[in-house]
Write a protein that holds these residues in place. Structure first.
Motif, PDB file in Angstrom:
ATOM      1  N   PHE A 134     -28.056  23.461  13.967  1.00  0.00           N
ATOM      2  CA  PHE A 134     -29.513  23.212  12.869  1.00  0.00           C
ATOM      3  C   PHE A 134     -29.896  22.558  13.248  1.00  0.00           C
ATOM      4  N   ALA A 178     -33.898  22.215   8.335  1.00  0.00           N
ATOM      5  CA  ALA A 178     -32.477  23.827   7.923  1.00  0.00           C
ATOM      6  C   ALA A 178     -31.701  23.771   7.424  1.00  0.00           C
ATOM      7  N   ILE A 186     -30.351  25.180   3.626  1.00  0.00           N
ATOM      8  CA  ILE A 186     -29.249  26.385   3.981  1.00  0.00           C
ATOM      9  C   ILE A 186     -28.010  25.213   2.728  1.00  0.00           C
ATOM     10  N   PHE A 246     -34.434  29.687   0.404  1.00  0.00           N
ATOM     11  CA  PHE A 246     -34.957  30.458   1.704  1.00  0.00           C
ATOM     12  C   PHE A 246     -36.518  31.304   2.372  1.00  0.00           C
ATOM     13  N   LEU A 277     -37.648  27.028   8.402  1.00  0.00           N
ATOM     14  CA  LEU A 277     -36.646  28.587   8.874  1.00  0.00           C
ATOM     15  C   LEU A 277     -37.618  29.673   9.266  1.00  0.00           C
ATOM     16  N   THR A 317     -33.542  33.882  10.601  1.00  0.00           N
ATOM     17  CA  THR A 317     -32.368  33.177  10.088  1.00  0.00           C
ATOM     18  C   THR A 317     -32.608  33.679   8.242  1.00  0.00           C
ATOM     19  N   SER A 318     -33.885  33.402   7.574  1.00  0.00           N
ATOM     20  CA  SER A 318     -33.622  34.079   6.604  1.00  0.00           C
ATOM     21  C   SER A 318     -33.203  35.214   5.992  1.00  0.00           C
TER      22      SER A 318
END
Length: 609
Positions: free
Chosen positions: A114, A118, A122, A346, A355, A359-360
């Motif tokens: 990533f 991002a 995360i 997120f 994001l 991905t979320s």
């Protein structure tokens, strides 16, 4: 149209209630805890059967359960006690968020590829643990006031505060985002003003409000006021950009010393339990099985990595801050999951293009599964560490010192205290059971936590100004240690002691205590007297018999003091007694033996004046 919508709502409500009623007790019975039961019910109702598909909408309402939970916890934490946790909150809590966030960000960047923004989102989003899951589990097991419970709570409290600066940092991580015209300094001042307003209201407005409503005797108005305070304080913090749960927690802390604290807790408790269960079910309903199926290998690797990394970091930091091994392990096993505030972070990151949606969704699935595995991970604690010592509390004797110092507040002491308090006597009560102290506090008693076998505790509790020391402890050996300590260090103190049995009574008399009472003697007399009345004796007759038994017992004790434990047996009734006067006749009787006409002895009674 409205008539058609209502039945659907009620059907969904019945399904949710039915799922809670079946799953929670079942999972509790098999040792997995109610939280996992609620999750399982949510998964069955939502993703599997598709009976309810509005999981996210229900989740927004059910988040009030977390708000109520933090309010109830705040009611248990007086400001002084919260201040005593400052090192754990701002030391251990800050370190956990920073270290875990940096490590997880590095893993997301170097292992998962990533970009920096991002990866940081995360990493710090997954660094936050679930306040609802962790605290509900601790509360279920009665561990929230144990050492590992207090450590976990301090870390979670800082994490709740950390969501605010983390959200504020997101715009700096975004690749491009339109200027919304916001002013960080202005937002910070609003947050400070909101906290100050809440503190002011808690100190000066809430108690008069509850006093006015309480005087009206309107029970439903009191419940409405409690809900108003909780939800109003939560909305105020939300308006200021802070956590709703944080607002409710602060409101609870402000009311922790209120005389209405116990009533507020009782009013909020049903809403808290129901909405918190709904929150966990909504988490289960929001689980996206399609994402899990599509990325099952990633999730299979990510969930254990996340939980192991967080647990290792929490354990290491606890040890670094001087916590012993067992408490560190237990704390680490409580906080390895992702948290509900990660969902907020997120979703906000998606709106800023940090994001993408896929991905979320993947991260939400990882967090949800880590939550679901938490009860199983906590259960590993019993195999990794031995049973923790009984709950300890802070020894705080502010305001202690009165005419009577009562040591031990179990059943015997509770009854004795009623007589003393009803007679207008002030009592300083201490007990070494934190569970008993907390239970007594729920009924409004002021009981101090302390070990009565320690001289420093007796000093702090005001033994030097006490006219009578009432030793009401349960165990004979503990009672003897206290009596010995008081007699050696405070020879002028009057000792009134609860004795365990007859032998213990004789030992205490030999020690020279001022008064002793066997813990079951008077209740046994009363029980026998009432039973005698039920068999047909008059109340006065039964009372006279009980008094006679009491006098015989006292005489027997005097004989035993002189001749030993097994003396005085003739004072006991071992067979039914034929009715006879219980008081000495005013005239003495002389028995004269004569012989009747048949040559048999006959007894004649002659009164002597």
């Amino acid at each position: 149209m409205a008539g058609g919508a209502a039945p659907g709502f009620y059907v969904e409500a019945v399904m949710l209630l039915g799922g809670a009623v079946v799953a929670a007790p079942l999972f509790k019975r098999i040792g997995l805890g109610t939280v996992l039961g609620y999750l399982a019910a949510g998964v069955m109702i939502g993703p599997i059967s598709r009976m309810i598909t509005e999981g996210e909408e229900i989740l927004r309402v059910a988040e009030l359960g977390v708000v109520f939970l933090l309010f109830v916890i705040g009611l248990e934490l007086k400001p002084a006690r919260l201040w005593s946790l400052r090192n754990d909150i701002f030391g251990l809590g800050l370190s956990q968020v920073v270290v875990t966030g940096v490590v997880l960000s590095a893993l997301a960047h170097y292992l998962a590829g990533f970009a920096f923004g991002a990866a940081a989102t995360i990493g710090f989003g997954l660094a936050l643990s679930s306040t609802a899951f962790a605290l509900q589990g601790l509360e279920e097991r009665g561990e929230i006031n144990r050492r590992h419970g207090r450590k976990s709570f301090a870390i979670l409290l800082f994490q709740d505060m950390a969501i605010v600066p983390l959200l504020a940092l997101l715009p700096f991580l975004a690749p491009f985002v339109a200027d919304d015209g916001g002013n960080p300094i202005h937002d910070f001042l609003i947050a400070i003003a909101a906290v100050a307003a809440l503190v002011f209201a808690g100190r000066f407005l809430l108690n008069p409000l509850f006093r006015i409503i309480g005087n009206t005797g309107a029970r439903e108005a009191m419940i409405a006021a409690a809900l108003l305070v909780v939800i109003g304080s939560a909305l105020l913090m939300d308006f200021a950009g802070l956590s709703m749960a944080m607002g409710a927690f602060l409101a609870g802390v402000m009311l922790a010393e209120s005389s209405y604290r116990h009533e507020l807790e009782a009013d909020i408790e049903p809403f808290r339990g129901l909405l918190l269960g709904l929150f966990f079910m909504a988490i289960g309903m929001s689980l996206q099985l399609s994402v899990i199926m599509a990325d099952w290998l990633t999730i299979l690797l990510a969930v254990p990595v996340l939980m192991i990394v967080k647990a290792v970091i929490v354990y290491g930091l606890c040890r670094l801050f001087g916590t012993d091994h067992e408490v560190s392990v237990r704390t680490a096993l409580i906080l390895p999951q992702g948290g509900e505030f990660g969902f907020v972070l997120f979703s906000t990151a998606v709106g800023m293009n940090i994001l993408d949606n896929a991905t979320s969704s993947l991260l939400v699935s990882i967090v949800t599964l880590s939550m679901a595995l938490t009860p199983l991970v906590v259960s590993l604690g019993r195999f990794l560490v031995r049973e923790e010592a009984p709950e300890e509390m802070e020894e705080n004797f502010d305001g202690a010192g009165s005419d009577v110092l009562m040591i031990g507040f179990s059943r015997f002491g509770q009854i004795a205290s009623q007589v003393l308090l009803a007679g207008g006597s002030d009592i300083t009560m201490i007990d070494h059971s934190a569970e008993r102290v907390r239970a007594a506090q729920k009924f409004g008693f002021r009981v101090y936590f302390g070990d009565g076998t320690r001289k420093d505790v007796l000093e702090a509790a005001g033994i030097k100004r006490a006219k009578i020391v009432a030793v009401c402890t349960q165990k004979k050996e503990i009672t003897d240690r206290i009596v010995e300590l008081v007699q050696s260090q405070y020879p002028d103190a009057k000792l009134f002691v609860r004795s365990y049995d007859r032998a213990h009574t004789l030992e205490l008399r030999a020690r020279g205590v001022d008064y002793e009472m066997r813990e079951t003697f008077m209740s046994g007399l009363e029980f026998g007297k009432t039973t005698l009345e039920a068999l047909g004796s008059s109340q006065s007759e039964a009372q006279a018999i009980a008094e006679d038994v009491e006098k015989r017992d006292a005489e027997r004790l005097r004989i035993q003091q002189a001749e030993g434990l097994y003396a005085g047996g003739h004072m006991l009734h071992t067979r039914p007694v034929m009715p006879e006067p219980l008081t000495k006749p005013r005239r003495e009787i002389t028995v004269i033996h004569t012989t009747d006409g048949a040559g048999n002895d006959a007894a004649l009674e002659e009164e002597n004046t």
